[in-house]
Scaffold this motif. Structure first.
Motif, short mmCIF file in Angstrom:
data_model
loop_
_atom_site.label_atom_id
_atom_site.label_comp_id
_atom_site.label_asym_id
_atom_site.label_seq_id
_atom_site.Cartn_x
_atom_site.Cartn_y
_atom_site.Cartn_z
N LEU A 154 61.16 66.21 69.17
CA LEU A 154 60.08 65.75 68.30
C LEU A 154 60.72 65.23 67.02
CD1 LEU A 154 57.38 68.52 68.84
CD2 LEU A 154 57.55 66.26 69.88
N PRO A 155 60.69 63.91 66.81
CA PRO A 155 61.51 63.29 65.77
C PRO A 155 61.17 63.70 64.34
CG PRO A 155 60.00 61.70 66.75
CD PRO A 155 59.93 62.92 67.59
N GLU A 156 59.93 64.10 64.07
CA GLU A 156 59.55 64.44 62.70
C GLU A 156 59.81 65.91 62.37
OE1 GLU A 156 58.87 62.07 60.65
OE2 GLU A 156 59.01 60.65 62.32
N MET A 157 60.27 66.68 63.34
CA MET A 157 60.58 68.10 63.10
C MET A 157 62.07 68.27 62.83
SD MET A 157 58.27 70.36 65.72
CE MET A 157 56.56 70.67 65.37
N THR A 158 62.42 69.37 62.17
CA THR A 158 63.81 69.65 61.87
C THR A 158 64.54 70.14 63.12
OG1 THR A 158 63.44 71.98 61.30
CG2 THR A 158 63.17 70.34 59.52
N VAL A 159 65.85 70.26 63.02
CA VAL A 159 66.65 70.80 64.11
C VAL A 159 66.16 72.20 64.47
CG1 VAL A 159 68.97 71.58 64.77
CG2 VAL A 159 68.69 69.43 63.49
N THR A 160 65.99 73.05 63.48
CA THR A 160 65.53 74.42 63.73
C THR A 160 64.16 74.44 64.39
OG1 THR A 160 66.77 75.28 61.84
CG2 THR A 160 64.94 76.63 62.64
N GLU A 161 63.24 73.63 63.91
CA GLU A 161 61.89 73.61 64.47
C GLU A 161 61.91 73.14 65.92
OE1 GLU A 161 59.43 72.72 60.32
OE2 GLU A 161 60.19 71.06 61.54
N ASN A 162 62.77 72.18 66.25
CA ASN A 162 62.89 71.73 67.63
C ASN A 162 63.47 72.82 68.52
OD1 ASN A 162 62.28 68.79 68.50
ND2 ASN A 162 63.05 68.56 66.41
N LEU A 163 64.47 73.54 68.03
CA LEU A 163 65.10 74.59 68.83
C LEU A 163 64.12 75.71 69.16
CD1 LEU A 163 68.63 74.89 67.15
CD2 LEU A 163 68.16 74.16 69.48
N PHE A 164 63.24 76.04 68.22
CA PHE A 164 62.34 77.19 68.40
C PHE A 164 60.91 76.76 68.75
CE2 PHE A 164 65.81 79.20 66.13
CZ PHE A 164 65.89 80.44 66.74
N LEU A 165 60.73 75.49 69.10
CA LEU A 165 59.39 75.00 69.40
C LEU A 165 58.79 75.78 70.58
CD1 LEU A 165 57.30 72.84 68.61
CD2 LEU A 165 58.30 71.37 70.37
N GLY A 166 57.63 76.39 70.36
CA GLY A 166 56.96 77.15 71.40
C GLY A 166 57.45 78.57 71.53
N GLU B 250 65.33 83.66 59.46
CA GLU B 250 65.94 84.19 60.68
C GLU B 250 66.16 83.08 61.71
OE1 GLU B 250 67.32 87.08 63.53
OE2 GLU B 250 67.23 86.98 61.34
N MET B 251 65.18 82.18 61.85
CA MET B 251 65.32 81.07 62.80
C MET B 251 66.43 80.13 62.36
SD MET B 251 61.49 80.11 64.22
CE MET B 251 61.05 79.18 62.78
N THR B 252 66.55 79.89 61.06
CA THR B 252 67.61 79.01 60.55
C THR B 252 68.98 79.60 60.85
OG1 THR B 252 66.18 78.19 58.78
CG2 THR B 252 68.55 77.95 58.46
N PHE C 131 78.25 71.57 64.58
CA PHE C 131 77.90 71.97 63.22
C PHE C 131 77.13 70.82 62.57
CE2 PHE C 131 81.79 74.02 64.56
CZ PHE C 131 81.48 75.36 64.38
N MET C 132 75.83 71.05 62.38
CA MET C 132 74.98 70.04 61.75
C MET C 132 73.99 70.74 60.83
SD MET C 132 72.32 68.89 64.80
CE MET C 132 73.51 68.71 66.13
N ASP C 133 73.38 69.98 59.95
CA ASP C 133 72.38 70.53 59.04
C ASP C 133 71.13 70.85 59.84
OD1 ASP C 133 70.60 71.18 57.07
OD2 ASP C 133 70.75 69.28 55.98
N VAL C 134 70.83 72.15 60.01
CA VAL C 134 69.69 72.54 60.85
C VAL C 134 68.36 72.28 60.15
CG1 VAL C 134 71.01 74.25 62.15
CG2 VAL C 134 69.81 74.95 60.06
N ASP C 135 68.39 71.89 58.89
CA ASP C 135 67.17 71.52 58.18
C ASP C 135 66.93 70.00 58.21
OD1 ASP C 135 66.56 74.17 57.39
OD2 ASP C 135 68.01 74.04 55.75
#
Length: 492
Positions: free
Chosen positions: A89-101, A115-117, A130-134
């Protein structure tokens, strides 16, 4: 987990995709599933995981009949699927994509963001990423988005992981990190179904190979009991010959010259391409190769520098400017930027050259059809009608449509960004032959590729980039994998 697929049939309307396929996955093995584009590999996996229901046949898991109604049910059973098509989902952050659902929540349903970050960084670190998860996903490269997809699957504690072309957008370092994780999972009893067109990867990583051809299972062998040539013969039903065409480059004058080009992610980039020459661009992910090509085509802006065509400075602000000057660009993101997925094959092939098939504002459908049929045959696109939607094709056949629409422009300069990504070995050979023929006819070709053997096998010269700058240029005779990687990693 022991999975058996027996006599699987699947049709979509009049098109029969699977014709009695048998496949067996043993516990704790890495099993390659191979075949040409359109052979039925992805469809078979979608049947197994409940995205499609088979017309005939049965699925056995640990000896018991199972029929998943949807992929979520398969995932809950312990089967994860890393799709070739990214589900980011392009408008979500890396963290939000990883934990989606599967967001982490505390009292009163509050999301545990910190904790998710933290966990997002840990999961990516396991893959040596290694990337910016935000960071918002749309700002990431295709390769970085692919690593998010892989990390998502690893987070599920799956017993079986299906990987459909997982390394297509990855660098060598990321591929080796993925292989290390895959071997560790196998040692823990996890099974992996590995779909790839990269032979070197298959013979490096996998334990067994099953080959599909035209919707049928042809062979299953251990890696020790087969060879590259035998596998290719099973896939295509014929001998394929040398992987890269034999080329004796006859170079003409400089067609495209770039001096000190500056953009957001690259600076002072200079190179040239002659008529009849294939110049390969190599480098690690994030080196700036794609960004340079997008700037040349007017898809992105550039801040400075000079672009010359046949010795004369030109201004390119939009893709229309580039096309007008005879520059065509096959993008690495075929689904997002290369195709209109809900349009027909005919419409997609004709798009860049509609003006040639129109009188005033009226487009001649007959001319469109004649043009489309020429390139559908020339590129051997597997299809049942030029009016079918392009999204119904396999990934490799979609890539052929993207290539075909630009060949119709008859460009002086052709930029190819990952031209064989997700393309089977037979289709790769066809694309290489087309490139060779175009170069022989005087077209100046730039090829960006993360496949180093491909760069070495097809290029007359290789430009290597690192962190937005050109670090070296090698002739075909000078170039080796070691030299290219030395320039790509900052060595001397």
């Amino acid at each position: 987990m022991h999975i058996q697929l027996k006599g699987i049939h699947k049709s979509f309307g009049p098109v029969s995709v699977l014709k009695g396929v048998d496949f067996e996955l043993l516990p704790g093995e890495i099993h390659a599933l191979m075949g040409e584009n359109g052979a039925g590999k992805s469809t078979l996996m979608k049947v197994m995981t409940g995205l499609h229901a088979q017309d005939e046949g049965e699925i056995l898991i640990d000896g018991a009949k199972r029929q998943f109604k949807h992929p979520k049910e398969a995932e809950q059973e312990g089967i994860a699927f890393i799709h070739q098509e990214l589900n980011i989902l392009p408008e979500m952050t890396v963290t939000e994509n990883l934990f989606l659902g599967r967001e982490l929540t505390g009292p009163f349903g509050m999301v545990k963001q910190q904790e998710m970050t933290r966990r997002a960084r840990e999961y990516l670190a396991e893959l040596n990423v290694f990337m910016d998860v935000d960071e918002v996903a749309r700002n990431l490269s295709v390769g970085q988005q692919q690593m998010i997809e892989i990390a998502k699957a690893l987070m599920t504690d799956a017993k079986v992981i299906v990987m459909d072309e997982p390394t297509a957008a990855l660098t060598d370092r990321e591929i080796q990190a993925l292989f290390a994780v895959s071997r560790a999972l196998r040692d823990q009893g996890v099974s992996i179904i590995y779909i790839s067109h990269r032979m070197e990867e298959i013979f490096d990583l996998c334990d067994r190979i099953t080959v599909l051809r035209d919707g049928q299972s042809i062979s299953t062998r251990t890696i020790q009991d087969t060879s590259f040539e035998e596998t290719v013969r099973d896939m295509v039903g014929r001998e394929i010959g040398e992987r890269y065409p034999t080329r004796t480059a006859t170079l003409g004058d400089v067609v495209l010259e770039v001096d000190d080009l500056i953009g957001n992610r690259f600076h002072n980039v200079s190179f040239n391409v002659r008529a009849g020459e294939i110049v390969g661009f190599s480098g690690l992910m994030g080196a700036g190769r794609t960004e340079v090509m997008r700037a040349l085509f007017g898809a992105d802006t550039h801040k400075g520098g000079v672009i010359k065509l046949n010795g004369k400075p030109i201004r390119i602000k939009t893709p229309a400017d580039a096309i007008k000057h005879g520059i065509a660009f096959l993008t690495e993101d075929r689904k997002g930027e290369g195709l209109l997925l809900d349009f027909s094959l005919r419409e997609n092939l004709s798009l860049p050259t509609l003006d040639k098939r129109a009188k005033g504002s009226v487009i001649s459908k007959q001319q469109e059809e004649t043009f489309a049929e020429t390139y559908l045959q020339k590129l051997r696109v597997k299809h049942h009608s030029m009016e079918q939607k392009v999204k119904s094709l396999s990934g490799g056949n979609q890539q052929k449509i993207v290539l075909g629409k630009w060949l119709g422009v008859e460009p002086d300069v052709l930029i190819l960004d990952e031209p064989t990504r997700g393309v089977d070995v037979g289709a790769k050979k066809e694309i290489y032959n087309i490139m060779s023929d175009l170069a022989e006819s005087g077209v100046a070709i730039i090829m960006v590729s993360s496949d180093l053997p491909e760069v070495l096998g097809m290029s007359d010269r290789i430009v290597v980039m690192r962190e937005g700058v050109v670090t070296g240029t090698l002739t075909k005779d000078e170039a080796t994998q070691e030299k290219v990687m030395t320039y790509a990693t900052g060595g001397q």
